[in-house]
Every structure is written in structure tokens, then in C-alpha cells.
Design a protein around this motif. Structure first.
Motif, PDB file in Angstrom:
ATOM      1  N   ALA A 286       0.856  -1.191   0.000  1.00 34.95           N
ATOM      2  CA  ALA A 286       0.000   0.000   0.000  1.00 34.95           C
ATOM      3  C   ALA A 286       0.886   1.232   0.000  1.00 34.95           C
ATOM      4  CB  ALA A 286      -0.910   0.009   1.224  1.00 34.95           C
ATOM      5  N   ASN A 287       0.501   2.238  -0.788  1.00 38.51           N
ATOM      6  CA  ASN A 287       1.240   3.502  -0.848  1.00 38.51           C
ATOM      7  C   ASN A 287       0.350   4.612  -0.306  1.00 38.51           C
ATOM      8  OD1 ASN A 287       3.543   2.381  -2.166  1.00 38.51           O
ATOM      9  ND2 ASN A 287       2.394   2.366  -4.096  1.00 38.51           N
ATOM     10  N   GLY A 288       0.710   5.112   0.855  1.00 36.78           N
ATOM     11  CA  GLY A 288      -0.052   6.206   1.437  1.00 36.78           C
ATOM     12  C   GLY A 288      -1.192   5.712   2.313  1.00 36.78           C
ATOM     13  N   ASP A 289      -1.726   6.624   3.110  1.00 37.94           N
ATOM     14  CA  ASP A 289      -2.776   6.287   4.069  1.00 37.94           C
ATOM     15  C   ASP A 289      -4.056   5.826   3.392  1.00 37.94           C
ATOM     16  OD1 ASP A 289      -1.107   6.880   6.137  1.00 37.94           O
ATOM     17  OD2 ASP A 289      -1.853   8.918   6.431  1.00 37.94           O
ATOM     18  N   GLU A 290      -4.369   6.405   2.226  1.00 41.80           N
ATOM     19  CA  GLU A 290      -5.619   6.053   1.551  1.00 41.80           C
ATOM     20  C   GLU A 290      -5.595   4.592   1.096  1.00 41.80           C
ATOM     21  OE1 GLU A 290      -8.344   7.548  -2.228  1.00 41.80           O
ATOM     22  OE2 GLU A 290      -6.769   8.848  -1.417  1.00 41.80           O
ATOM     23  N   GLU A 291      -4.502   4.173   0.471  1.00 45.00           N
ATOM     24  CA  GLU A 291      -4.397   2.790   0.034  1.00 45.00           C
ATOM     25  C   GLU A 291      -4.325   1.830   1.229  1.00 45.00           C
ATOM     26  OE1 GLU A 291      -1.447   1.834  -2.808  1.00 45.00           O
ATOM     27  OE2 GLU A 291      -2.029   3.390  -4.241  1.00 45.00           O
ATOM     28  N   TRP A 292      -3.669   2.287   2.291  1.00 47.13           N
ATOM     29  CA  TRP A 292      -3.582   1.455   3.490  1.00 47.13           C
ATOM     30  C   TRP A 292      -4.974   1.226   4.083  1.00 47.13           C
ATOM     31  CZ3 TRP A 292      -0.170  -1.711   5.498  1.00 47.13           C
ATOM     32  CH2 TRP A 292      -0.332  -2.139   6.820  1.00 47.13           C
ATOM     33  N   ALA A 293      -5.808   2.272   4.116  1.00 48.65           N
ATOM     34  CA  ALA A 293      -7.170   2.126   4.620  1.00 48.65           C
ATOM     35  C   ALA A 293      -7.984   1.182   3.735  1.00 48.65           C
ATOM     36  CB  ALA A 293      -7.848   3.499   4.696  1.00 48.65           C
ATOM     37  N   GLU A 294      -7.786   1.272   2.405  1.00 46.47           N
ATOM     38  CA  GLU A 294      -8.478   0.384   1.478  1.00 46.47           C
ATOM     39  C   GLU A 294      -8.055  -1.065   1.690  1.00 46.47           C
ATOM     40  OE1 GLU A 294      -9.013  -0.219  -3.373  1.00 46.47           O
ATOM     41  OE2 GLU A 294      -7.841   1.479  -2.584  1.00 46.47           O
ATOM     42  N   LEU A 295      -6.752  -1.262   1.923  1.00 51.59           N
ATOM     43  CA  LEU A 295      -6.242  -2.609   2.167  1.00 51.59           C
ATOM     44  C   LEU A 295      -6.824  -3.182   3.457  1.00 51.59           C
ATOM     45  CD1 LEU A 295      -4.261  -4.848   1.271  1.00 51.59           C
ATOM     46  CD2 LEU A 295      -2.514  -3.706   2.657  1.00 51.59           C
ATOM     47  N   GLN A 296      -6.884  -2.364   4.514  1.00 53.61           N
ATOM     48  CA  GLN A 296      -7.463  -2.817   5.777  1.00 53.61           C
ATOM     49  C   GLN A 296      -8.925  -3.213   5.597  1.00 53.61           C
ATOM     50  OE1 GLN A 296      -6.418   0.578   8.356  1.00 53.61           O
ATOM     51  NE2 GLN A 296      -5.342  -0.882   9.649  1.00 53.61           N
ATOM     52  N   ALA A 297      -9.657  -2.395   4.824  1.00 54.58           N
ATOM     53  CA  ALA A 297     -11.066  -2.698   4.603  1.00 54.58           C
ATOM     54  C   ALA A 297     -11.241  -4.006   3.832  1.00 54.58           C
ATOM     55  CB  ALA A 297     -11.731  -1.544   3.842  1.00 54.58           C
ATOM     56  N   ALA A 298     -10.367  -4.243   2.860  1.00 53.56           N
ATOM     57  CA  ALA A 298     -10.461  -5.477   2.068  1.00 53.56           C
ATOM     58  C   ALA A 298     -10.176  -6.703   2.916  1.00 53.56           C
ATOM     59  CB  ALA A 298      -9.486  -5.402   0.892  1.00 53.56           C
ATOM     60  N   TYR A 299      -9.141  -6.621   3.747  1.00 59.08           N
ATOM     61  CA  TYR A 299      -8.842  -7.746   4.629  1.00 59.08           C
ATOM     62  C   TYR A 299      -9.963  -7.955   5.648  1.00 59.08           C
ATOM     63  CZ  TYR A 299      -4.128  -9.020   3.140  1.00 59.08           C
ATOM     64  OH  TYR A 299      -3.056  -9.513   2.427  1.00 59.08           O
ATOM     65  N   GLY A 300     -10.511  -6.850   6.133  1.00 60.21           N
ATOM     66  CA  GLY A 300     -11.614  -6.962   7.087  1.00 60.21           C
ATOM     67  C   GLY A 300     -12.822  -7.649   6.481  1.00 60.21           C
TER      68      GLY A 300
END
Length: 473
Positions: free
Chosen positions: A70-84
């Protein structure tokens, strides 16, 4: 090969005999989304089992840099949501059907697929599942470099504040876990799976200051739902959760949005129950919550506010009222163990309750509580605290209290059912109360004790009484 085949099946890339480099792989979020859709839409147990196996092999073989890219906070939040979302789908595959008792009637056929071996300790566990869960937790801790489960949930605050990639990796998983649990913790859904409440409470009790406060809006509602339930075991769990929140949240955050008042009302109603296991933690939690709502009467200066009744008075008054009428031994012990702490918190303001305190002291000292005599010992502690704090008002009560304490000494000295240590402790504490009362009335107790007929008392009692007169003479 396994990863390439999986991507080809989901039309995310062409199949290949060689492992694909991270640079040519599609975003991991796309694959996670497809996996979630497949798990939710699976039409048979065999299809679900096959998908779960492929998810397992994915995480065993794929490059971690791609799995968590993930690059940046926005992508990191998207990644967390996908794993969740994927975790939520996996939980759905493993979840038991709704509980019939709490969520309406269900056909018996719904439960026929549940193996009988799944209920040694709880209906959703077995020895192998618990061992597997423990093993999985250990692997997760090692993989993420976490010290223990609390570190996994809370992360490392100092590293997180540094920002960047290192800061993101130092974030705790509490928020993500609560996001997964949240749909199952509503008023209408939390009773459908018995495991949910235990997962939630275990998670909450691992989190301490300062990590708990930012998640208060997600932690309070489920705790209150448990606290308000009619089943005692759920009430106890809810009170325990609320107490942990009170102890690990700044007072200012608890007072925000009137949260502390809501907690007070939710806990106060438990004082009307006859469930010993509920009243004990409720009284303990209320004691810590009251200092959030108001200053203790003991800390107030000499002003008119000292004479103003407060929530401390409300709780103490109700406890004393119940104590006067209570006949159950277990409840009497619970009340007696909590009372010294409340009396001590009141300070000189206990004067507002002296008549009730006196009646409780007289009543409880007359009744045996073998083998440890915990009720009597706690009530003697109440008498000591009350005498120290409200000594100007105690002189007029010396006569009745003195008769009660003398009767207690005689009864204890002749009670063969008590151990030597318990008997000695009771007699020592009784003598200490006599000394304090003597100080309140300027030596009147000594003069009255000199009138005791030595032929009616054992040598043990006379020896104790001698310590009162000798020490203060």
C-alpha cells in the motif's frame, strides 16, 4: 504456480508456470474482493472448503510485500477494509446458526450439520479448535513482531506517531477487529452467536490506556447491551467490561456526551437484584465510577456543599437499606465487604447515615458467619472507620455499641467452631473498636468496663478488656 492458477481462475492474470514478480501482479485488494464474493456466494460446503483451502495456500506462498502492499494512508485504509471484509466472510463460513432460544424458532434440520463433538467446554469449541486457535495466535504474533495479544491490539504508540511506513506497521489491529465484530454486536444480532460476546470481551480487556479511549464509541454500546441482559452471566460480563472501561478511560472522556451518567444508571439498577454474582462487581464498578461523576464527600471542604446529598449518598443509602433486611448469607458477605470502602469514601459525611449504619452494625455483629467470620470482621472495620470520622456523634451511641461489642467478645471466646487465628483476630478488632469508642467519650468506656463482673467472663475476655483500660489509662 498456486498463485498464478488462483489469479487465472478469477480472471486477474493469465496462467503461468513461473512465479510472477510483485511488479506484474494485480493489486491484492482485487483478489481479496473476489475471494470475499466467492466465499459469500458458495453454494455447497465442498465449494466453501475448497475456497478456504486456496486462501490458506495463498498466504503460505505469496510474497508478503505484495500481500501488504500500500502507498499512502488512503491505500492502506483500502487494504485494511479489504482484509476486514475477507475475514468477515471467513467468520461467516465458520459461524454456527442463530441460537433458537434468543432469536425465534428455527427448524431442527438447521442444527443437524453441527457435529456432536463440538461441545466439550462451549458449544462452538473442541480441544483441537482451541489448540489451533492458540497456534494461530502465536504465528500471528511472531509474524507481526508483537510481544503479546495486547501489543497486537494496541500497537506501539510512539512508533506510530513517527509516521511513514514504520508508523503504519506499528498501528494496532483493534480498530479493524472492531469493524469485523460490529455487525454482530447490535441489539438484534449479538445473541445469535454465543462466541461473539466472549470474543468482544476478551478483546476489550486486553486494551488499556491510552488506546481504549479513541474506540469508546464502539466499545460502550456492546458492553451496555451485555450489562442490560436478563441472564446473570451476561450481566456479569457486561459489568466487567464497563469496569475496565471506567478504569482505562480519562474522566473527561467519560463525562463527554453524558456517558458517565448513562453508565451510572445502568449499574445502579443492579443494586435491586438478588444475584450475588452481579451485585459484587456492580458495587466495585460504581465505587470507581462515582469519582468520575462527582468529588468524593471526603474531599469537600467545610461548606454547605458537605451537607448536600449526592450520588455517593444514594448508593450508600440503598446498600444500607438492603443490608438491614437481607437474610441470605452470600449477599450479606458481599454487602459487608463493600461497605467499608463506601464508608471510607464518605468521610465525615457518614454522619448523614449514622442511624442506618448503627442498625447494620448491631445486626451483623450478632449473627455468626463461620468459618472465616468475614461479615463480622468487615462490619468491625465499618465501625472503626465510622468512629474515626464521626467521633463527635458517637458518644451518644456508646452504651448500645458497648453492650454489642461485649456480647461479641463473650460469644467469640466460647465458640469452639472457630479456628484460633479467626477467634484472635475477631477479639483484637473488637478491642480496637472499644479503644476508639473510649476516645470519643473521654474515658467513659473505661469506667463502664471496670463494672464488668469478672465471674461472668472467661479469662480470655478479661485479658482483652484489660488491654483497653491499660492502654488508655
Amino acid at each position: 504456480m498456486e498463485l498464478s492458477s488462483l489469479l487465472h481462475d478469477f480472471h486477474l492474470s493469465s496462467s503461468s508456470e513461473k512465479p510472477l514478480p510483485c511488479s506484474s501482479l494485480p493489486p491484492i485488494t482485487e483478489l481479496l474482493s473476489r475471494l470475499q464474493e466467492k466465499l459469500i456466494g458458495a453454494s455447497s460446503d465442498s465449494e466453501t472448503s475448497s475456497l478456504i483451502g486456496r486462501v490458506e495456500r495463498l498466504f503460505q506462498t505469496a510474497d508478503p510485500c505484495w500481500l501488504f502492499s500500500a502507498n499512502g494512508d488512503e491505500e492502506w485504509a483500502e487494504l485494511q477494509a479489504a482484509y476486514g471484509a475477507l475475514v468477515g466472510a471467513l467468520i461467516g463460513c465458520a459461524a454456527l446458526p442463530p441460537c433458537e432460544d434468543d432469536c425465534g424458532s428455527l427448524p431442527a434440520s438447521v442444527y443437524q450439520s453441527i457435529p456432536g463433538r463440538a461441545g466439550p467446554d462451549q458449544v462452538w469449541t473442541s480441544s483441537s479448535s482451541r489448540a489451533a486457535a492458540q497456534s494461530l495466535q502465536e504465528v500471528l504474533l511472531r509474524a507481526g513482531g508483537w510481544r503479546d495479544s495486547s501489543h497486537l491490539l494496541m500497537g506501539d504508540k510512539r512508533r506510530e506517531e513517527q509516521g511513514g511506513e514504520e508508523g503504519r506497521r506499528s498501528r494496532g489491529l483493534l480498530g479493524g477487529i472492531l469493524d469485523v465484530l460490529q455487525p454482530q454486536l447490535t441489539k438484534d444480532s449479538w445473541q445469535r452467536c454465543e462466541a461473539v460476546k466472549l470474543v468482544f470481551s476478551w478483546t476489550l480487556l486486553q486494551v488499556t490506556r491510552p488506546s481504549l479511549s479513541p474506540h469508546l464509541s464502539h466499545l460502550l454500546p456492546p458492553s451496555l447491551l451485555l450489562n442490560d441482559h436478563y441472564r446473570p452471566e451476561n450481566c456479569i460480563l457486561g459489568v466487567r467490561c464497563l469496569h475496565h472501561i471506567v478504569l482505562n478511560t480519562p474522566a473527561a472522556d467519560l463525562r463527554l456526551f453524558n456517558r458517565a451518567e448513562v453508565l451510572y444508571q445502568a449499574l445502579f439498577k443492579h443494586l435491586y437484584t438478588s444475584e450475588t454474582a452481579v451485585i459484587q462487581p456492580a458495587l466495585s464498578c460504581l465505587l470507581d465510577l462515582l469519582v468520575v461523576l462527582e468529588k468524593p464527600p471526603l474531599s469537600l471542604g467545610p461548606s454547605s456543599s458537605r451537607r448536600t446529598s449526592c450520588r455517593h449518598d444514594d448508593v450508600l443509602r440503598l446498600v444500607l437499606t438492603h443490608m438491614e433486611a437481607e437474610q441470605k448469607v452470600a449477599l450479606r458477605r458481599v454487602y459487608a465487604s463493600a461497605l467499608p470502602l463506601y464508608i471510607d469514601r464518605m468521610g465525615v459525611a457518614v454522619c448523614r447515615h449514622l442511624r442506618q449504619v448503627e442498625r447494620v452494625v448491631l445486626g451483623y455483629l450478632e449473627v455468626r458467619d463461620p468459618p472465616e467470620e468475614t461479615s463480622r470482621l468487615n462490619i468491625l472495620e465499618v465501625l472503626k472507620i465510622t468512629t474515626r470520622e464521626a467521633w463527635p456523634r458517637m458518644a451518644c451511641r456508646v452504651d448500645v455499641l458497648l453492650r454489642c461489642l461485649l456480647k461479641l467478645l463473650v460469644a467469640v471466646s466460647s465458640d469452639s467452631g472457630l479456628s484460633v487465628s479467626v477467634r484472635q483476630t475477631l477479639m483484637n478488632q473488637t478491642c480496637l473498636c472499644l479503644k476508639l469508642l473510649d476516645g470519643c467519650c473521654h474515658g467513659d468506656v473505661q469506667r463502664l468496663l471496670q463494672q464488668v463482673d469478672s465471674s461472668c467472663c472467661s479469662s480470655e475476655v478479661l485479658s482483652c478488656l484489660a488491654t483497653v483500660t491499660v492502654t488508655n489509662s
